[in-house]
Design a protein around this motif. Structure first.
Motif, PDB file in Angstrom:
ATOM      1  N   CYS A  63       0.812  -1.024   0.005  1.00 38.97           N
ATOM      2  CA  CYS A  63       0.081   0.140  -0.184  1.00 38.97           C
ATOM      3  C   CYS A  63       0.908   1.172  -0.101  1.00 38.97           C
ATOM      4  CB  CYS A  63      -0.759   0.045   1.243  1.00 38.97           C
ATOM      5  SG  CYS A  63      -2.119   1.255   0.975  1.00 38.97           S
ATOM      6  N   ALA A  64       0.607   2.265  -0.940  1.00 38.40           N
ATOM      7  CA  ALA A  64       1.458   3.430  -0.904  1.00 38.40           C
ATOM      8  C   ALA A  64       0.181   4.542  -0.852  1.00 38.40           C
ATOM      9  CB  ALA A  64       2.202   3.703  -2.046  1.00 38.40           C
ATOM     10  N   TRP A  72      -4.319   6.496  -3.477  1.00 35.10           N
ATOM     11  CA  TRP A  72      -3.481   5.489  -2.998  1.00 35.10           C
ATOM     12  C   TRP A  72      -3.549   4.418  -3.911  1.00 35.10           C
ATOM     13  CZ3 TRP A  72      -7.959   7.128  -0.689  1.00 35.10           C
ATOM     14  CH2 TRP A  72      -8.932   6.176  -0.416  1.00 35.10           C
ATOM     15  N   LEU A  73      -2.523   3.490  -3.673  1.00 37.34           N
ATOM     16  CA  LEU A  73      -2.374   2.337  -4.517  1.00 37.34           C
ATOM     17  C   LEU A  73      -2.060   1.200  -3.693  1.00 37.34           C
ATOM     18  CD1 LEU A  73      -1.467   1.111  -7.340  1.00 37.34           C
ATOM     19  CD2 LEU A  73       0.694   1.496  -6.732  1.00 37.34           C
ATOM     20  N   ALA A 121      -4.611  -1.539  -7.680  1.00 37.96           N
ATOM     21  CA  ALA A 121      -5.651  -0.694  -8.013  1.00 37.96           C
ATOM     22  C   ALA A 121      -5.270   0.738  -7.459  1.00 37.96           C
ATOM     23  CB  ALA A 121      -6.969  -1.295  -7.269  1.00 37.96           C
ATOM     24  N   VAL A 122      -5.677   1.702  -8.075  1.00 36.27           N
ATOM     25  CA  VAL A 122      -5.545   3.096  -7.602  1.00 36.27           C
ATOM     26  C   VAL A 122      -6.768   3.713  -7.119  1.00 36.27           C
ATOM     27  CG1 VAL A 122      -4.951   5.629  -8.196  1.00 36.27           C
ATOM     28  CG2 VAL A 122      -3.734   3.463  -9.016  1.00 36.27           C
ATOM     29  N   PRO A 131     -12.109   1.589  -7.120  1.00 35.35           N
ATOM     30  CA  PRO A 131     -10.619   1.951  -7.769  1.00 35.35           C
ATOM     31  C   PRO A 131     -10.927   2.727  -9.140  1.00 35.35           C
ATOM     32  CG  PRO A 131     -11.139  -0.380  -7.831  1.00 35.35           C
ATOM     33  CD  PRO A 131     -12.145   0.206  -7.056  1.00 35.35           C
ATOM     34  N   SER A 132     -10.134   3.757  -9.071  1.00 33.61           N
ATOM     35  CA  SER A 132     -10.361   4.596 -10.430  1.00 33.61           C
ATOM     36  C   SER A 132      -9.429   3.658 -11.560  1.00 33.61           C
ATOM     37  CB  SER A 132      -9.743   6.005 -10.308  1.00 33.61           C
ATOM     38  OG  SER A 132      -8.255   6.008  -9.758  1.00 33.61           O
ATOM     39  N   LYS A 133      -8.822   3.076 -11.247  1.00 30.10           N
ATOM     40  CA  LYS A 133      -7.942   2.069 -12.262  1.00 30.10           C
ATOM     41  C   LYS A 133      -7.587   0.754 -11.603  1.00 30.10           C
ATOM     42  CE  LYS A 133      -5.687   6.100 -14.422  1.00 30.10           C
ATOM     43  NZ  LYS A 133      -4.539   7.123 -14.610  1.00 30.10           N
TER      44      LYS A 133
END
Length: 137
Positions: A63-64, A72-73, A121-122, A131-133
């Protein structure tokens, strides 16, 4: 793949989660990430607990958070260790300072691993639940 790597490199550290031998979660900061063989790849040391934990239970989650964008990712999947000397060379290209610690790619303490059978996932503050992506790994 490049977008995931750029995200992870754009934050001071990202956090890698594993499971200890007694079933407890363990999280630690990481900063080394690169693409190798079309896969999201990392490096660590065989003397560290993360190596033992991933060898025993090859599933992880990363996670970032990017405080500039508010995104966040989350990345999760199965870890696959890489025995290829070229992957170790890529460690030194990505983070030259590690050469002082490991000397060269023949050091058996340096090990690389990729995440396979996973997904990234973003997410954003605008929509924390969807998630947006997404990316298949």
């Amino acid at each position: 793949m490049n977008e995931i790597i750029d995200f992870l490199r754009g934050v001071p550290a990202f956090h890698v989660a594993t499971c200890t031998a007694d079933g407890r979660p363990r999280v630690r900061p990481f900063s080394l990430v690169f693409e190798y063989g079309g896969k999201l790849t990392f490096g660590t040391n065989t003397k560290k607990s993360i190596y033992r934990e991933l060898a025993a239970n090859p599933f992880t989650e990363i996670c970032a958070y990017d405080d500039k964008s508010g995104n966040w990712l989350r990345v999760g999947g199965r870890v696959e260790f890489i025995a290829d000397i070229e992957a170790k060379r890529k460690v030194f290209e990505t983070m030259p300072a590690l050469k002082a610690l490991y000397t060269d790619e023949n050091n058996p303490e340096l090990v690389c691993f990729s995440i396979t059978e996973g997904e990234a996932a973003v997410f954003s503050l605008a929509d924390m639940y969807t998630p947006s992506k997404t990316y298949k790994l």
